[in-house]
Write an enzyme that holds these catalytic residues in place. Structure first.
Site, mmCIF file in Angstrom:
data_model
loop_
_atom_site.group_PDB
_atom_site.id
_atom_site.type_symbol
_atom_site.label_atom_id
_atom_site.label_comp_id
_atom_site.label_asym_id
_atom_site.label_seq_id
_atom_site.Cartn_x
_atom_site.Cartn_y
_atom_site.Cartn_z
ATOM 1 N N LYS A 69 0.852 -1.188 0.000
ATOM 2 C CA LYS A 69 0.000 0.000 0.000
ATOM 3 C C LYS A 69 0.889 1.239 0.000
ATOM 4 C CE LYS A 69 -3.925 1.730 2.772
ATOM 5 N NZ LYS A 69 -4.802 1.403 3.931
ATOM 6 N N SER A 144 -9.632 1.263 2.970
ATOM 7 C CA SER A 144 -8.798 2.062 2.108
ATOM 8 C C SER A 144 -7.727 1.263 1.356
ATOM 9 C CB SER A 144 -8.119 3.158 2.925
ATOM 10 O OG SER A 144 -7.298 2.591 3.931
ATOM 11 N N SER A 168 -9.658 -1.245 7.121
ATOM 12 C CA SER A 168 -9.108 -1.038 5.776
ATOM 13 C C SER A 168 -8.371 -2.206 5.157
ATOM 14 C CB SER A 168 -8.194 0.181 5.762
ATOM 15 O OG SER A 168 -8.979 1.323 5.597
HETATM 16 N N1 GLN Z 1 -13.151 3.252 6.605
HETATM 17 C C1 GLN Z 1 -12.535 3.670 7.830
HETATM 18 C C2 GLN Z 1 -12.223 5.125 7.777
HETATM 19 O O1 GLN Z 1 -12.522 5.728 6.785
HETATM 20 C C3 GLN Z 1 -11.310 2.866 8.095
HETATM 21 C C4 GLN Z 1 -10.149 3.274 7.320
HETATM 22 C C5 GLN Z 1 -8.911 2.523 7.644
HETATM 23 O O2 GLN Z 1 -8.959 1.482 8.289
HETATM 24 N N2 GLN Z 1 -7.786 3.084 7.255
HETATM 25 O O3 GLN Z 1 -11.690 5.697 8.693
#
Ligand code: GLN
Length: 467
Positions: A69, A144, A168
């Protein structure tokens, strides 16, 4: 090439390399060709390296390509977190996970797309544009870590790493039909991971199956003096859990995760998974995690608060992009105004507000207290069960653009993954079926690792390829 690499797991590819049935170069060029021909449709990669990052050693995964990532530092390579504000930044050091991958001989093939600074559940807030779900190009891959999950689902690489602050790794794994593991907080060093919510963030593996997941965990887990929250507990050999039997395993089913808002197809796939567990001799126990309903609200105070503080460093002076101005404040305003996207700005505003004097007690402090209650819910339940089984997400992958105008509905879709981060425990998402529209459905196991699942994986997991 004698072997059809697409049919092999990461571990099997490494074994073939060891037995000289195939060379590292052949493996690499096979996956590079796949990326070149398929990724223009999916857009899971931000950058594909012309030469993989140099390795420093070997292991039983040596020679297997892996994608990272775009929020993990690789010395000498571009890191952007899919944000305009960092778009020209080159990492000056290796993240600890990168060092470990190099020492294990894995080949870092490139970086994957993500929501800007990992804020999101769809990979739509990336400055590069969205990644597409390999199962349906009109849909999001989740986020994400959407690029990492889509790349593994499409077999553009056998392995990827993502980061998980509120879901994410697990939610995109569930949307793309692969395995995604969020380790216990502190198990994997955060050194070199661009911080989002420092008390929540963990790096973890995305693979097509549990065996690869366990082997990759063995590579990346362990104490690191560069991360002050790194766990000093001995790291187990994660592959030992692959051989354990499911018989007698106490599996908790929390009623709060099977209530209103859960899609019916997801619910029936989960029921089917419960039946399979039962047939294998697991003991199904109804449990309750009573503070679940407060998890999203709690997370969306704590995570943006930590994010707003972590993002202060992107000021146009220390890192990345800089807009010219005649005075310092103007420089900050111009750089941050042009450099951050809408969702990042929204989080900075929410976080700065909840940390500001006068509101800190009412918001941040309160959220911290509720977080303790959520953690206690899990501690209570784990007195009577070994693992907890839930859906990973209330529904399968949604359409690109469907939720972008309604951030709240996007936030609410994290309901089943967020409590795990707030409690600091581990959880894995694995494929457990398909909707009528041929979209993958993910189930989540919270707590003890992959126990029993691998010996029974053929019954539980339907691993299929997107066409
Ligand atoms: N969807 C969650 C957020 O927007 C988790 C994102 C993540 O785990 N980086 O904060």
């Amino acid at each position: 090439m004698a072997k059809d690499l697409l049919k092999l797991s990461g571990l099997e590819i490494a074994e073939c390399i060891k037995n000289t049935e195939v060379s590292k170069d052949e493996v690499l060029s096979f996956f590079r060709k796949r990326i070149d021909s398929i990724d223009p449709r999916i857009k899971s990669f931000v950058e594909v390296y012309s030469e993989p990052v140099k390795t420093l050693g070997g292991s039983n995964l040596a020679g297997v390509p892996i994608a990272l990532k775009d929020n993990i530092c690789i010395k000498g390579k571009r890191i952007s977190c899919a944000s305009r504000i960092l778009s020209s930044h080159i990492s000056v050091y290796d993240a600890t996970v990168v060092k470990r991958l190099k020492e294990a001989g894995l080949l870092i093939a490139g970086t994957t797309n993500m929501d800007e600074f990992a804020f999101g559940s769809s990979t739509e807030s990336s400055c590069y544009g969205p990644t597409r779900n390999p199962w349906d190009l009109e849909r999001v891959p989740g986020g994400s870590s959407g690029g990492s999950a889509a790349a593994v689902a499409m077999r553009l690489v056998p392995f990827a790493l993502g980061s998980d602050t509120g879901g994410s790794i697990r939610q995109p794994a569930s949307f793309c039909g692969v395995v995604g593991f969020k380790p216990t907080y502190g198990r994997v060093s955060r050194y070199g991971l661009v911080a989002f919510g420092s008390s929540l963030d963990q790096i973890g593996p995305i693979t097509t199956n549990f065996i690869d997941c366990a082997y990759l965990l063995n590579v990346i887990c362990g104490f690191d003096e560069h991360d002050s929250t790194s766990s000093r507990k001995d790291t187990p050999d994660f592959t030992q859990f692959l051989r354990k039997d499911i018989k007698g395993l106490r599996v908790g089913i929390p009623k709060e995760y099977f209530s209103a808002g859960l899609d019916r197809e997801v619910e029936s796939a989960l029921k089917e998974a419960v039946n399979i567990f039962k047939k294998q001799g697991a003991k199904i126990v109804d449990v309750s995690l009573p503070h679940t309903e407060y998890a999203v609200a709690t997370y969306y105070i704590i995570a943006p608060s930590e994010a707003s503080s972590n993002l202060e460093r992107f000021d146009g002076i220390r890192y990345g992009m800089r807009k010219d101005a005649s005075a310092l404040i103007e420089l900050y305003k111009k750089t941050r105004g042009a450099g951050f996207g809408d969702e990042a700005k929204r989080r900075i505003l929410i976080g700065t507000y909840s940390l500001s004097s006068g509101y800190y007690q009412a918001y941040y402090m309160r959220a911290a207290k509720v977080r303790t209650l959520i953690k206690k819910d899990f501690e209570d339940v784990f007195r009577s069960v070994d693992v907890i089984l839930t859906p990973t997400s209330p529904a399968a992958a949604f359409k690109i653009g469907e939720k972008t105008k309604d951030p709240l509905s996007m936030y609410l879709s994290d309901i089943y993954t967020i409590p795990v981060n707030l409690a600091g425990i581990c959880a894995v998402s694995f494929p457990c079926g398909f909707t009528r529209n041929n979209l993958p459905i993910g189930a989540q196991l919270i707590g003890l690792l992959t126990q029993g699942l691998v010996s029974n994986r053929r019954q539980i997991i339907t691993i299929r390829f997107p066409s």
